[in-house]
Design a protein around this motif. Sequence first.
Motif, mmCIF file in Angstrom:
data_model
loop_
_atom_site.group_PDB
_atom_site.id
_atom_site.type_symbol
_atom_site.label_atom_id
_atom_site.label_comp_id
_atom_site.label_asym_id
_atom_site.label_seq_id
_atom_site.Cartn_x
_atom_site.Cartn_y
_atom_site.Cartn_z
ATOM 1 N N ARG A 71 0.829 -1.206 0.000
ATOM 2 C CA ARG A 71 0.000 0.000 0.000
ATOM 3 C C ARG A 71 0.866 1.259 0.000
ATOM 4 O O ARG A 71 0.643 2.187 -0.775
ATOM 5 N N ALA A 72 1.859 1.277 0.873
ATOM 6 C CA ALA A 72 2.733 2.452 0.974
ATOM 7 C C ALA A 72 3.462 2.699 -0.345
ATOM 8 O O ALA A 72 3.621 3.857 -0.783
ATOM 9 N N ARG A 73 3.912 1.620 -0.991
ATOM 10 C CA ARG A 73 4.642 1.761 -2.256
ATOM 11 C C ARG A 73 3.746 2.322 -3.363
ATOM 12 O O ARG A 73 4.142 3.219 -4.111
ATOM 13 N N VAL A 74 2.515 1.808 -3.433
ATOM 14 C CA VAL A 74 1.594 2.271 -4.465
ATOM 15 C C VAL A 74 1.191 3.724 -4.228
ATOM 16 O O VAL A 74 1.164 4.541 -5.153
ATOM 17 N N GLU A 75 0.884 4.063 -2.973
ATOM 18 C CA GLU A 75 0.510 5.440 -2.651
ATOM 19 C C GLU A 75 1.623 6.414 -3.004
ATOM 20 O O GLU A 75 1.364 7.502 -3.540
ATOM 21 N N LYS A 76 2.860 6.033 -2.711
ATOM 22 C CA LYS A 76 4.003 6.904 -2.996
ATOM 23 C C LYS A 76 4.135 7.151 -4.500
ATOM 24 O O LYS A 76 4.357 8.288 -4.944
ATOM 25 N N ILE A 77 3.960 6.098 -5.301
ATOM 26 C CA ILE A 77 4.096 6.248 -6.757
ATOM 27 C C ILE A 77 2.972 7.111 -7.317
ATOM 28 O O ILE A 77 3.195 7.962 -8.192
ATOM 29 N N ILE A 78 1.759 6.914 -6.822
ATOM 30 C CA ILE A 78 0.631 7.736 -7.280
ATOM 31 C C ILE A 78 0.909 9.212 -7.052
ATOM 32 O O ILE A 78 0.699 10.059 -7.923
ATOM 33 N N LEU A 79 1.439 9.522 -5.875
ATOM 34 C CA LEU A 79 1.723 10.920 -5.550
ATOM 35 C C LEU A 79 2.960 11.432 -6.294
ATOM 36 O O LEU A 79 2.977 12.557 -6.797
ATOM 37 N N ASP A 80 3.982 10.599 -6.380
ATOM 38 C CA ASP A 80 5.207 11.017 -7.062
ATOM 39 C C ASP A 80 4.971 11.275 -8.554
ATOM 40 O O ASP A 80 5.525 12.218 -9.134
ATOM 41 N N GLU A 81 4.150 10.441 -9.165
ATOM 42 C CA GLU A 81 3.943 10.536 -10.607
ATOM 43 C C GLU A 81 2.827 11.502 -10.989
ATOM 44 O O GLU A 81 2.610 11.773 -12.161
ATOM 45 N N GLY A 82 2.113 11.988 -9.989
ATOM 46 C CA GLY A 82 1.068 12.970 -10.293
ATOM 47 C C GLY A 82 -0.168 12.372 -10.919
ATOM 48 O O GLY A 82 -0.882 13.048 -11.654
ATOM 49 N N PHE A 83 -0.413 11.098 -10.667
ATOM 50 C CA PHE A 83 -1.596 10.466 -11.235
ATOM 51 C C PHE A 83 -2.786 10.711 -10.319
ATOM 52 O O PHE A 83 -2.696 10.600 -9.103
ATOM 53 N N LYS A 84 -3.935 11.049 -10.910
ATOM 54 C CA LYS A 84 -5.118 11.350 -10.116
ATOM 55 C C LYS A 84 -6.381 10.887 -10.840
ATOM 56 O O LYS A 84 -6.355 10.601 -12.035
ATOM 57 N N PRO A 85 -7.518 10.799 -10.123
ATOM 58 C CA PRO A 85 -8.768 10.403 -10.774
ATOM 59 C C PRO A 85 -9.138 11.366 -11.883
ATOM 60 O O PRO A 85 -8.940 12.582 -11.758
ATOM 61 N N ASN A 86 -9.670 10.824 -12.992
ATOM 62 C CA ASN A 86 -10.107 11.718 -14.058
ATOM 63 C C ASN A 86 -11.448 12.321 -13.693
ATOM 64 O O ASN A 86 -11.994 12.067 -12.626
ATOM 65 N N SER A 87 -12.041 13.075 -14.588
ATOM 66 C CA SER A 87 -13.250 13.822 -14.257
ATOM 67 C C SER A 87 -14.506 12.973 -14.328
ATOM 68 O O SER A 87 -15.588 13.449 -14.018
ATOM 69 N N SER A 88 -14.399 11.724 -14.742
ATOM 70 C CA SER A 88 -15.571 10.853 -14.801
ATOM 71 C C SER A 88 -15.842 10.282 -13.433
ATOM 72 O O SER A 88 -15.166 10.587 -12.454
ATOM 73 N N ALA A 89 -16.827 9.382 -13.367
ATOM 74 C CA ALA A 89 -17.199 8.791 -12.079
ATOM 75 C C ALA A 89 -16.284 7.660 -11.671
ATOM 76 O O ALA A 89 -16.458 7.071 -10.626
ATOM 77 N N LYS A 90 -15.271 7.313 -12.456
ATOM 78 C CA LYS A 90 -14.391 6.202 -12.149
ATOM 79 C C LYS A 90 -13.357 6.618 -11.112
ATOM 80 O O LYS A 90 -12.906 7.756 -11.092
ATOM 81 N N THR A 91 -12.902 5.708 -10.254
ATOM 82 C CA THR A 91 -11.901 6.004 -9.259
ATOM 83 C C THR A 91 -10.525 5.586 -9.755
ATOM 84 O O THR A 91 -10.231 4.394 -9.869
#
Length: 358
Positions: A71-91
């Motif tokens: 979990r910690a590894r995935v969360e770090k990569i999401i934040l480091d790479e700037g990936f975020k939910p798009n504007s649709s209803a998908k998570t």
Amino acid sequence: MNLFLSRLIFNKKNCLTNLEKNTLIEFLILLKGGSMKKTLTMKDIAKLAGVSQPTVSRVVNGNPTVDPEVRARVEKIILDEGFKPNSSAKTLRSSSSKIIGVILFDLSNYYYLEMIRYVEKAARENGYTVIILNSGGDKTLEKEHILNLQARNVDGIIIAPVAKENLEFLKKQNENFVIVDCSLPNYPCVYTSLLQGGKIATEHLYNLNHRKIGFIGADKKNIKLLGIKEFFSEKSLKFSNEWFIETDVTNSNLDNLSSKLNSLKDFPTAFITSNDVIALNLIKELGKKGLSIPEDISILSFDDTIISTALNITSIRHPVDLMMEDAIDYLLNGNKTLIQKSLDPILIKRSSCHYNLK
């Protein structure tokens, strides 16, 4: 502070909306001097973290079964790479899973099995597969199913609901969902008009000279019963309260049906039942009393499943094929104008209703 915000974003208990997640992720990245990257997919995140795509989905949705180190590894990569939910209803998903989740109320009822048949057909024709889940009328289980479908990254959810609080959860999550089989204000719904169904059923029996018509169903606020009473009112007739026999339609527990039938002082000449399973049990009980169908008592049921076909019971059919087609179309067409679509019930005449000569 970064750790605090990270936990706030990904903690399942916080139930943050996508917009709130987006804002916090952007803020964290800006704190670190980064910039937003909108081209990364969830698959890319999985590859960078060395995990599967479903694992990334479970992290995003706060699933507690994920290993803390992963979990910690995935969360770090999401934040480091700037990936975020798009504007649709998908998570946190940027590509379609081609899966539709379906949560139904009671798979012991043949009516919901009919739903499965048609939703699978409608989904397949659009290139999708379905995951079928049974809530069994349990709101806690229904919530678990919703969370599991979100973790599986489904493109939409079709639900015959148990609890309004779970619908509110879906709404707050900006999830792509549609309700079937009932009408609720301010939610997307595709349903059969049961009020009209109650009136159609009563009119058919009325035209066969029945004036004492009983109803066996869930509760006094049952929409089918309201339709029956409305027809009685239109004809300036009185519906006797004793003609309503309350039962549990979730599991069709009709142990008390015999005693309730015995207590009737003014016995109906015809019965309308809320579903085919109740009609089947009613026929058994009336048979114990030496009453024949339709010579002595007429019976008309709702749902028109294999039971009514096999026993030649006149029934009100839901246009389940159209209901499922409309539900799938709503989830996939991208037009999110709130749908409130009522479908017309269909009377299927068989041999269980007879002209009343009494």
